[in-house]
Write an enzyme that holds these catalytic residues in place. Structure first.
Site, PDB file in Angstrom:
ATOM      1  N   TRP A   1      -7.688  -1.201   1.052  1.00 53.09           N
ATOM      2  CA  TRP A   1      -6.079  -1.159   2.266  1.00 53.09           C
ATOM      3  C   TRP A   1      -7.365   0.238   3.349  1.00 53.09           C
ATOM      4  CZ3 TRP A   1      -4.251   3.441   4.404  1.00 53.09           C
ATOM      5  CH2 TRP A   1      -3.744   2.800   5.587  1.00 53.09           C
TER       6      TRP A   1
ATOM      7  N   GLU B   1      -5.372  -5.457   1.031  1.00 54.85           N
ATOM      8  CA  GLU B   1      -4.165  -5.564   1.323  1.00 54.85           C
ATOM      9  C   GLU B   1      -4.352  -5.209   2.962  1.00 54.85           C
ATOM     10  OE1 GLU B   1      -2.095  -1.770   0.215  1.00 54.85           O
ATOM     11  OE2 GLU B   1      -0.227  -2.272   1.096  1.00 54.85           O
TER      12      GLU B   1
ATOM     13  N   LYS C   1      -1.184  -5.562   6.895  1.00 57.38           N
ATOM     14  CA  LYS C   1      -0.300  -4.705   7.019  1.00 57.38           C
ATOM     15  C   LYS C   1      -0.844  -4.690   8.984  1.00 57.38           C
ATOM     16  CE  LYS C   1       1.109   0.241   7.252  1.00 57.38           C
ATOM     17  NZ  LYS C   1       0.942   1.603   6.656  1.00 57.38           N
TER      18      LYS C   1
ATOM     19  N   ASP D   1       2.177  -6.363   0.749  1.00 58.59           N
ATOM     20  CA  ASP D   1       3.491  -5.091   1.065  1.00 58.59           C
ATOM     21  C   ASP D   1       4.674  -5.398   1.391  1.00 58.59           C
ATOM     22  OD1 ASP D   1       4.323  -2.385   1.507  1.00 58.59           O
ATOM     23  OD2 ASP D   1       2.915  -1.730   0.945  1.00 58.59           O
TER      24      ASP D   1
ATOM     25  N   HIS E   1       5.024  -3.736   5.205  1.00 55.59           N
ATOM     26  CA  HIS E   1       4.111  -4.785   5.983  1.00 55.59           C
ATOM     27  C   HIS E   1       4.034  -5.616   6.737  1.00 55.59           C
ATOM     28  CE1 HIS E   1       0.424  -1.641   3.618  1.00 55.59           C
ATOM     29  NE2 HIS E   1       2.107  -1.657   3.870  1.00 55.59           N
TER      30      HIS E   1
ATOM     31  N   HIS F   1       2.952  -5.073  -3.334  1.00 57.97           N
ATOM     32  CA  HIS F   1       2.998  -3.550  -3.481  1.00 57.97           C
ATOM     33  C   HIS F   1       4.711  -3.769  -3.204  1.00 57.97           C
ATOM     34  CE1 HIS F   1      -0.659  -0.887  -2.727  1.00 57.97           C
ATOM     35  NE2 HIS F   1      -0.775  -1.889  -3.594  1.00 57.97           N
TER      36      HIS F   1
ATOM     37  N   ASP G   1       7.760   0.318   8.468  1.00 62.29           N
ATOM     38  CA  ASP G   1       6.255   1.071   6.583  1.00 62.29           C
ATOM     39  C   ASP G   1       6.723   2.320   6.481  1.00 62.29           C
ATOM     40  OD1 ASP G   1       5.075   0.431   4.332  1.00 62.29           O
ATOM     41  OD2 ASP G   1       3.327   1.689   5.605  1.00 62.29           O
TER      42      ASP G   1
ATOM     43  N   ASP H   1       8.339   3.132   3.193  1.00 63.45           N
ATOM     44  CA  ASP H   1       7.912   3.694   2.001  1.00 63.45           C
ATOM     45  C   ASP H   1       8.984   4.116   1.361  1.00 63.45           C
ATOM     46  OD1 ASP H   1       5.229   2.740   1.752  1.00 63.45           O
ATOM     47  OD2 ASP H   1       4.787   3.840   3.230  1.00 63.45           O
TER      48      ASP H   1
ATOM     49  N   ASP I   1       4.850   0.375  -4.285  1.00 66.94           N
ATOM     50  CA  ASP I   1       4.114   1.308  -3.769  1.00 66.94           C
ATOM     51  C   ASP I   1       4.758   1.994  -2.703  1.00 66.94           C
ATOM     52  OD1 ASP I   1       2.145   2.900  -1.861  1.00 66.94           O
ATOM     53  OD2 ASP I   1       1.314   0.628  -0.860  1.00 66.94           O
TER      54      ASP I   1
HETATM   55  C1  RNT Z   1      -0.737   1.078   3.483  1.00 65.15           C
HETATM   56  C2  RNT Z   1      -0.585   0.962   2.432  1.00 65.15           C
HETATM   57  C3  RNT Z   1      -0.926   1.557   0.985  1.00 65.15           C
HETATM   58  C4  RNT Z   1      -0.912   2.960   0.503  1.00 65.15           C
HETATM   59  C5  RNT Z   1      -1.480   3.183  -0.587  1.00 65.15           C
HETATM   60  C6  RNT Z   1      -1.525   5.042  -0.608  1.00 65.15           C
HETATM   61  O1  RNT Z   1      -0.090   1.158   4.422  1.00 65.15           O
HETATM   62  O2  RNT Z   1       0.923   0.365   1.812  1.00 65.15           O
HETATM   63  O3  RNT Z   1      -1.708   0.365  -0.271  1.00 65.15           O
HETATM   64  O4  RNT Z   1       0.272   2.996   0.895  1.00 65.15           O
HETATM   65  O5  RNT Z   1      -2.828   3.111  -1.030  1.00 65.15           O
HETATM   66 ZN    ZN Z   2       0.523  -1.268  -0.262  1.00 64.26          ZN
END
Ligand code: RNT
Ligand code: ZN
Length: 425
Positions: free
Chosen positions: A190, A231, A233, A265, A268, A292, A300, A302, A332
């Site tokens: 990523w 990955e 986003k 993810d 994302h 993820h 995003d 988290d 994630d």
């Molecule tokens: C970032 C991505 C990625 C990170 C990690 C820490 O937006 O989601 O996967 O969260 O690599």
């Molecule tokens: Zn991620």
């Protein structure tokens, strides 16, 4: 008595098993699949994505951990200890997802393009002792050469070369993990590249990213021991207007090559998009999928994975499409505002609970209703399944795996907090 006794768990499970049997669902088969499905725990929840490269190094690249809950891991031993604690409270065996910034270089500064498997030897020993696999990620952020906002898509050939080399050594490290632990390592790329404001040229950076990826993937690495993932986003903080590595970019790139995992993810995409609907479409185009599992709140952000409709829908898709064998499930998120061990435990147990609920669906009957065009019956049965005694099956799973039943895990975490986390100053 706050939590059920073993006899109560057994009795409740017996009734649940009978109830599910009347719907043609075999709870033992569901438990066997659940036990065989490992989830990759993201090491970075334990220290707010800090890593050990330089103490106090800040997060960059459009991602942010917010909160200052005490007791975060300050070094690899502390992080491993916290992970051990989490793994003790999560039923069945799981993997670890590492980032390159968690290298242990014995206090010597080491450039990221110079890293090798030897810098992760302690992680491998630790994982081997527990029979765990490791997954891996190049760290293409929080670094002076990422400060201009571009890594693999940088217009500066020297910067781009540095990150290409970093990704190549990471693939080699991933393959070494795969060999050492006897289970392939997913190495996921990523990058944070993009612009805060509207670009003029959207094409050039994407062409450079594709070239960099071609170069990275040309490097000779034994691909039976490491699987490459990419990955995408939608956007990041300070990169609101343009993300080079968008979903469409990587989906197209991975579909063209047919030898990559696409990583989805859950945080994302646009907030009204769910990744559940994408799974069947993407798996028609790429051989394997990396998830993820995360929870975006407005963006995003988290957040810790909760037992949400979104999560349930993701797991349903994996089961209904028979995709578990082609999917690598990782988590994630990074919440620094609550106990970090609890964040791992709650999120992972939720992912497992949602998977179990999906495994317990009366699939044959639902399919038959749908194929007969009985959408009323489909709706009625789907709604009924939400109230079936699946939690009794979950409790039995926890008990059989020797982990706390119900919310009893919290007492263990509180104890660990007092005895270990609180001493970290
Ligand atoms: C970032 C991505 C990625 C990170 C990690 C820490 O937006 O989601 O996967 O969260 O690599
Ligand atoms: Zn991620």
């Amino acid at each position: 008595m706050l939590y059920p006794t073993p006899a109560q768990v057994e009795a409740a499970y017996g009734l649940a098993r009978e109830r599910y049997a009347t719907l043609g669902v075999d709870t033992e088969a569901a438990l066997a699949t659940l036990a065989a499905t490992s989830i990759s725990l993201h090491c970075w929840q334990g220290d707010d994505v800090g890593g050990f490269e330089n103490p106090g190094g800040g997060l960059e690249g459009g991602i942010a951990a917010t909160g200052n809950y005490p007791g975060k891991a300050r070094n690899a031993d502390e992080l491993r200890s916290d992970l051990d604690m989490a793994f003790r409270l999560i039923p069945s065996r799981h993997r670890l997802n590492l980032h390159a910034i968690y290298a242990e270089t014995g206090g010597r500064p080491m450039e990221r393009n110079q890293l090798g498997p030897e810098h992760f030897a302690a992680w491998v020993d630790w994982a081997r002792a527990a029979g765990r696999g490791i997954d891996f990620n190049p760290t293409c952020f929080a670094h002076p050469l990422a400060a201009a906002g571009f890594t693999l898509a940088s217009p500066d050939p020297a910067i781009r070369q540095f990150w290409v080399e970093h990704c190549i050594v990471c693939r080699q490290i991933g393959a070494a993990f795969g060999v050492a632990l006897g289970t392939p390592c997913v190495t996921n790329i990523w990058i944070p590249d993009g612009y805060k404001d509207t670009p003029f040229d959207r094409l050039g950076p994407r062409q450079r990213l594709a070239e960099s990826l071609d170069q990275i993937l040309r490097a000779p690495v034994d691909r039976s021991h490491t699987y490459d993932a990419v990955e995408g986003k939608l956007f990041g903080l300070g990169l609101e207007s343009y993300t080079v590595g968008s979903h469409e970019f990587y989906l197209g790139y991975a579909a063209r090559r047919n030898d990559l995992l696409l990583c989805l993810d859950a945080g994302h995409f646009h907030p009204t998009e769910s990744i559940a609907d994408k799974i069947s479409a993407v798996l028609l185009a790429v051989p394997r999928l990396l998830l993820h599992v995360s929870r975006g709140v407005r963006w995003d952000s988290d957040h810790v994975v909760t037992f949400s409709d979104d999560l349930q829908a993701i797991m349903q898709e994996l089961v209904r499409g028979d995709f578990l064998g082609r999917t690598h499930i990782g988590l994630d998120y990074f919440d620094a505002s609550i106990n970090r061990v609890a964040a791992w435990v709650i999120g992972t147990r939720n992912a497992q609970r949602a998977l179990l609920l999906a495994l317990l669906e009366p699939a044959a009957e639902l399919r038959a209703l749908e194929q007969a065009g009985d959408h009323t019956g489909r709706l009625a049965l789907l709604e009924e399944t939400k109230g079936l005694p699946w939690a009794a099956v979950w409790d039995a799973f926890c008990m059989r795996n020797d982990v706390p039943v119900g919310g009893a895990f919290l007492a263990d975490i509180r104890c660990y907090e007092t005895q270990v986390l609180a001493t970290r100053g």
